[in-house]
Design a protein around this motif. Sequence first.
Motif, PDB file in Angstrom:
ATOM      1  N   PRO A  46      -2.477  13.705  -0.050  1.00 21.36           N
ATOM      2  CA  PRO A  46      -3.102  14.522   0.996  1.00 21.36           C
ATOM      3  C   PRO A  46      -3.848  15.705   0.389  1.00 21.36           C
ATOM      4  O   PRO A  46      -3.427  16.278  -0.623  1.00 21.36           O
ATOM      5  CB  PRO A  46      -1.900  15.002   1.830  1.00 21.36           C
ATOM      6  N   GLY A  47      -4.948  16.084   1.014  1.00 18.94           N
ATOM      7  CA  GLY A  47      -5.722  17.230   0.561  1.00 18.94           C
ATOM      8  C   GLY A  47      -6.192  18.062   1.733  1.00 18.94           C
ATOM      9  O   GLY A  47      -6.153  17.605   2.882  1.00 18.94           O
ATOM     10  N   VAL A  48      -6.634  19.275   1.458  1.00 18.28           N
ATOM     11  CA  VAL A  48      -7.114  20.154   2.525  1.00 18.28           C
ATOM     12  C   VAL A  48      -8.395  19.596   3.127  1.00 18.28           C
ATOM     13  O   VAL A  48      -8.577  19.588   4.350  1.00 18.28           O
ATOM     14  CB  VAL A  48      -7.355  21.575   1.973  1.00 18.28           C
ATOM     15  N   VAL A  49      -9.296  19.115   2.298  1.00 13.62           N
ATOM     16  CA  VAL A  49     -10.580  18.592   2.765  1.00 13.62           C
ATOM     17  C   VAL A  49     -10.500  17.092   3.023  1.00 13.62           C
ATOM     18  O   VAL A  49     -10.891  16.606   4.082  1.00 13.62           O
ATOM     19  CB  VAL A  49     -11.698  18.908   1.748  1.00 13.62           C
ATOM     20  N   LYS A  50      -9.985  16.343   2.049  1.00  8.85           N
ATOM     21  CA  LYS A  50      -9.858  14.897   2.188  1.00  8.85           C
ATOM     22  C   LYS A  50      -8.780  14.411   1.233  1.00  8.85           C
ATOM     23  O   LYS A  50      -8.412  15.123   0.274  1.00  8.85           O
ATOM     24  CB  LYS A  50     -11.185  14.200   1.883  1.00  8.85           C
ATOM     25  N   PRO A  51      -8.240  13.213   1.446  1.00 11.27           N
ATOM     26  CA  PRO A  51      -7.241  12.676   0.518  1.00 11.27           C
ATOM     27  C   PRO A  51      -7.845  12.431  -0.864  1.00 11.27           C
ATOM     28  O   PRO A  51      -9.065  12.332  -1.022  1.00 11.27           O
ATOM     29  CB  PRO A  51      -6.812  11.359   1.178  1.00 11.27           C
ATOM     30  N   ARG A  52      -6.956  12.327  -1.856  1.00  9.68           N
ATOM     31  CA  ARG A  52      -7.395  12.099  -3.225  1.00  9.68           C
ATOM     32  C   ARG A  52      -6.693  10.883  -3.813  1.00  9.68           C
ATOM     33  O   ARG A  52      -5.566  10.543  -3.432  1.00  9.68           O
ATOM     34  CB  ARG A  52      -7.064  13.317  -4.109  1.00  9.68           C
TER      35      ARG A  52
ATOM     36  N   ILE B 103      24.316   9.045 -14.471  1.00  8.63           N
ATOM     37  CA  ILE B 103      23.416   9.078 -13.319  1.00  8.63           C
ATOM     38  C   ILE B 103      22.132   9.814 -13.696  1.00  8.63           C
ATOM     39  O   ILE B 103      22.166  10.961 -14.138  1.00  8.63           O
ATOM     40  CB  ILE B 103      24.085   9.754 -12.109  1.00  8.63           C
ATOM     41  N   VAL B 104      21.006   9.120 -13.530  1.00  8.53           N
ATOM     42  CA  VAL B 104      19.685   9.714 -13.761  1.00  8.53           C
ATOM     43  C   VAL B 104      19.095  10.009 -12.382  1.00  8.53           C
ATOM     44  O   VAL B 104      18.569   9.124 -11.710  1.00  8.53           O
ATOM     45  CB  VAL B 104      18.780   8.752 -14.554  1.00  8.53           C
ATOM     46  N   SER B 105      19.238  11.248 -11.934  1.00  8.23           N
ATOM     47  CA  SER B 105      18.740  11.642 -10.615  1.00  8.23           C
ATOM     48  C   SER B 105      17.268  12.014 -10.723  1.00  8.23           C
ATOM     49  O   SER B 105      16.886  12.809 -11.579  1.00  8.23           O
ATOM     50  CB  SER B 105      19.532  12.844 -10.082  1.00  8.23           C
ATOM     51  N   ALA B 106      16.457  11.447  -9.833  1.00  7.35           N
ATOM     52  CA  ALA B 106      15.005  11.608  -9.932  1.00  7.35           C
ATOM     53  C   ALA B 106      14.486  12.605  -8.904  1.00  7.35           C
ATOM     54  O   ALA B 106      14.466  12.307  -7.709  1.00  7.35           O
ATOM     55  CB  ALA B 106      14.319  10.260  -9.732  1.00  7.35           C
ATOM     56  N   PRO B 107      14.042  13.787  -9.336  1.00 11.12           N
ATOM     57  CA  PRO B 107      13.416  14.723  -8.409  1.00 11.12           C
ATOM     58  C   PRO B 107      12.046  14.216  -7.962  1.00 11.12           C
ATOM     59  O   PRO B 107      11.439  13.352  -8.606  1.00 11.12           O
ATOM     60  CB  PRO B 107      13.289  16.011  -9.226  1.00 11.12           C
ATOM     61  N   ILE B 108      11.571  14.767  -6.861  1.00 16.99           N
ATOM     62  CA  ILE B 108      10.279  14.375  -6.296  1.00 16.99           C
ATOM     63  C   ILE B 108       9.203  15.348  -6.764  1.00 16.99           C
ATOM     64  O   ILE B 108       9.400  16.569  -6.763  1.00 16.99           O
ATOM     65  CB  ILE B 108      10.352  14.370  -4.759  1.00 16.99           C
ATOM     66  N   ILE B 109       8.062  14.797  -7.144  1.00 15.93           N
ATOM     67  CA  ILE B 109       6.890  15.618  -7.437  1.00 15.93           C
ATOM     68  C   ILE B 109       5.827  15.299  -6.390  1.00 15.93           C
ATOM     69  O   ILE B 109       5.309  14.182  -6.344  1.00 15.93           O
ATOM     70  CB  ILE B 109       6.332  15.349  -8.851  1.00 15.93           C
ATOM     71  N   ALA B 110       5.550  16.266  -5.538  1.00 16.29           N
ATOM     72  CA  ALA B 110       4.471  16.136  -4.557  1.00 16.29           C
ATOM     73  C   ALA B 110       3.190  16.664  -5.191  1.00 16.29           C
ATOM     74  O   ALA B 110       3.177  17.744  -5.794  1.00 16.29           O
ATOM     75  CB  ALA B 110       4.805  16.918  -3.290  1.00 16.29           C
ATOM     76  N   LEU B 111       2.101  15.927  -5.052  1.00 19.70           N
ATOM     77  CA  LEU B 111       0.843  16.261  -5.715  1.00 19.70           C
ATOM     78  C   LEU B 111      -0.160  16.965  -4.808  1.00 19.70           C
ATOM     79  O   LEU B 111      -1.265  17.287  -5.246  1.00 19.70           O
ATOM     80  CB  LEU B 111       0.202  14.991  -6.270  1.00 19.70           C
ATOM     81  N   ALA B 112       0.223  17.201  -3.543  1.00 23.83           N
ATOM     82  CA  ALA B 112      -0.740  17.716  -2.568  1.00 23.83           C
ATOM     83  C   ALA B 112      -1.377  19.024  -3.017  1.00 23.83           C
ATOM     84  O   ALA B 112      -2.575  19.256  -2.783  1.00 23.83           O
ATOM     85  CB  ALA B 112      -0.059  17.890  -1.206  1.00 23.83           C
ATOM     86  N   ASP B 113      -0.615  19.904  -3.646  1.00 31.54           N
ATOM     87  CA  ASP B 113      -1.140  21.132  -4.239  1.00 31.54           C
ATOM     88  C   ASP B 113      -1.050  20.967  -5.751  1.00 31.54           C
ATOM     89  O   ASP B 113       0.046  21.078  -6.325  1.00 31.54           O
ATOM     90  CB  ASP B 113      -0.321  22.341  -3.782  1.00 31.54           C
ATOM     91  N   PRO B 114      -2.160  20.676  -6.444  1.00 38.29           N
ATOM     92  CA  PRO B 114      -2.098  20.364  -7.873  1.00 38.29           C
ATOM     93  C   PRO B 114      -1.466  21.456  -8.726  1.00 38.29           C
ATOM     94  O   PRO B 114      -0.726  21.151  -9.664  1.00 38.29           O
ATOM     95  CB  PRO B 114      -3.570  20.141  -8.241  1.00 38.29           C
ATOM     96  N   GLU B 115      -1.742  22.721  -8.420  1.00 39.53           N
ATOM     97  CA  GLU B 115      -1.176  23.801  -9.233  1.00 39.53           C
ATOM     98  C   GLU B 115       0.334  23.893  -9.055  1.00 39.53           C
ATOM     99  O   GLU B 115       1.086  24.040 -10.023  1.00 39.53           O
ATOM    100  CB  GLU B 115      -1.850  25.129  -8.884  1.00 39.53           C
ATOM    101  N   LYS B 116       0.784  23.831  -7.807  1.00 38.82           N
ATOM    102  CA  LYS B 116       2.230  23.901  -7.558  1.00 38.82           C
ATOM    103  C   LYS B 116       2.935  22.652  -8.079  1.00 38.82           C
ATOM    104  O   LYS B 116       4.120  22.701  -8.439  1.00 38.82           O
ATOM    105  CB  LYS B 116       2.510  24.115  -6.072  1.00 38.82           C
ATOM    106  N   ALA B 117       2.226  21.524  -8.112  1.00 39.39           N
ATOM    107  CA  ALA B 117       2.816  20.310  -8.667  1.00 39.39           C
ATOM    108  C   ALA B 117       3.155  20.504 -10.137  1.00 39.39           C
ATOM    109  O   ALA B 117       4.214  20.075 -10.606  1.00 39.39           O
ATOM    110  CB  ALA B 117       1.864  19.133  -8.482  1.00 39.39           C
ATOM    111  N   VAL B 118       2.269  21.160 -10.875  1.00 38.77           N
ATOM    112  CA  VAL B 118       2.536  21.439 -12.290  1.00 38.77           C
ATOM    113  C   VAL B 118       3.742  22.365 -12.415  1.00 38.77           C
ATOM    114  O   VAL B 118       4.620  22.166 -13.276  1.00 38.77           O
ATOM    115  CB  VAL B 118       1.299  22.058 -12.978  1.00 38.77           C
TER     116      VAL B 118
END
Length: 415
Positions: free
Chosen positions: A203-209, A166-181
């Motif tokens: 999603p972004g604080v100012v606008k989507p990316r 089983i290859v379980s795939a975690p989620i990477i949310a990109l909304a906060d670029p630093e925390k995503a890394v």
Amino acid sequence: MTDSPDRLPYLAVDVDNHYYEPVDAFTRHLPKEFKRRGVQMVADGKRTLAMMGEKVNHFIPNPTFDPIIEPGCLDLLFRGEIPDGVDPASLMKVDRLSEHPEYQNRDARVTVLDRQRLETVFMLPTFACGVEEGLKHDIEATMASVHAFNLWLDEDWGYDRPDGRIVSAPIIALADPEKAVEEVEFVLGRGAKLVLVRPAPVPGVVKPRSLGDPSHDPVWARLAEAGVPVGFHLSDSGYLAISALWGGKATFEGFGKRDPLDNVLLDDRAIHDTMASLIVHQVFTRHPTLKVVSIENGSYFVYRLIKRLKKAANNAPYHFKQDPVEQLRTHVWIAPYYEDDVKLLADTIGVDKILFGSDWPHGEGLADPTTFTADIPQFPEFSHDDTRKVMRDNALELLGDPQRTAPGARHLVSV
């Protein structure tokens, strides 16, 4: 049909398997300060409601998954083969969750894989596919909730088990670029072989990316370095906002009656735009070893995307450092719907980039995963080697596990 499922001389690799999350998948490890801002499960009489950011969310109308739809019962609906006079709602059949421990238990699932003649599966979420959209207005809560979910996933299913089943795939949310890394480093440190990113604007604080915004380059660079592919699975991508422009609903409601215009307007638009953003905004030019895979998005978006990429390259040749269509063929693997034209897809992107996915145990998937071979063209249009590539070898190549693709390779389970 190339081979009937009971005659495949090898075990298959299914890139589209799902679990049904327990109600504490997002709360078991969620910090207390995010209790109200993240995902909550709230009792409402006999019902359980999912709350996201203190609002009821209907992406999954019954987040307990009990009762649960039977695998493959909607096959005729998705093939467009419902007999005249048959109500589509009559196809829906349900069972008790307690009768199917394999939906939530890893060891029970491995036993089922043996029966289904599957060597390895990519294990993907169900409920979690709607959470980022539900929390998109609170980036801190999004990142905390996704991390809590990834902790649960490793705990219950495991990223890196020795048996490789089983290859379980975690989620990477990109909304906060630093925390995503940070999250990428966390899941790689625990042995993740595949990650999921939502096919949607970020999603972004100012606008989507765009997914191709340079702020996400550290994520793509690290995954490329690790040789870990990025999966884009059908999700709530927020595209019902387009439906709302035409008078429809702006929020997704699973299994509810929908305006057919929604399907016409949206269909595979999110995955089309996702791949366009990666290619046009030069992600693969900057990260030439990055691999991505589209799962449960169908394949017909590919033909529209190629047409538009060619036009963009003709109109703005100064922008593209490499042929955008060749980048698609080089970096992108596709798991088509079982009812799609697999031969046309092979002629377009090459058979080496096609994967087998059953969507088991969802109702819109296949009741018996390897019956996917019935939708692969017959020999000699598709050779036996080509069928094996689709049903097994291409997925192992995607994972960087070529030693298991040789005809005489030792299987994890006896054939």
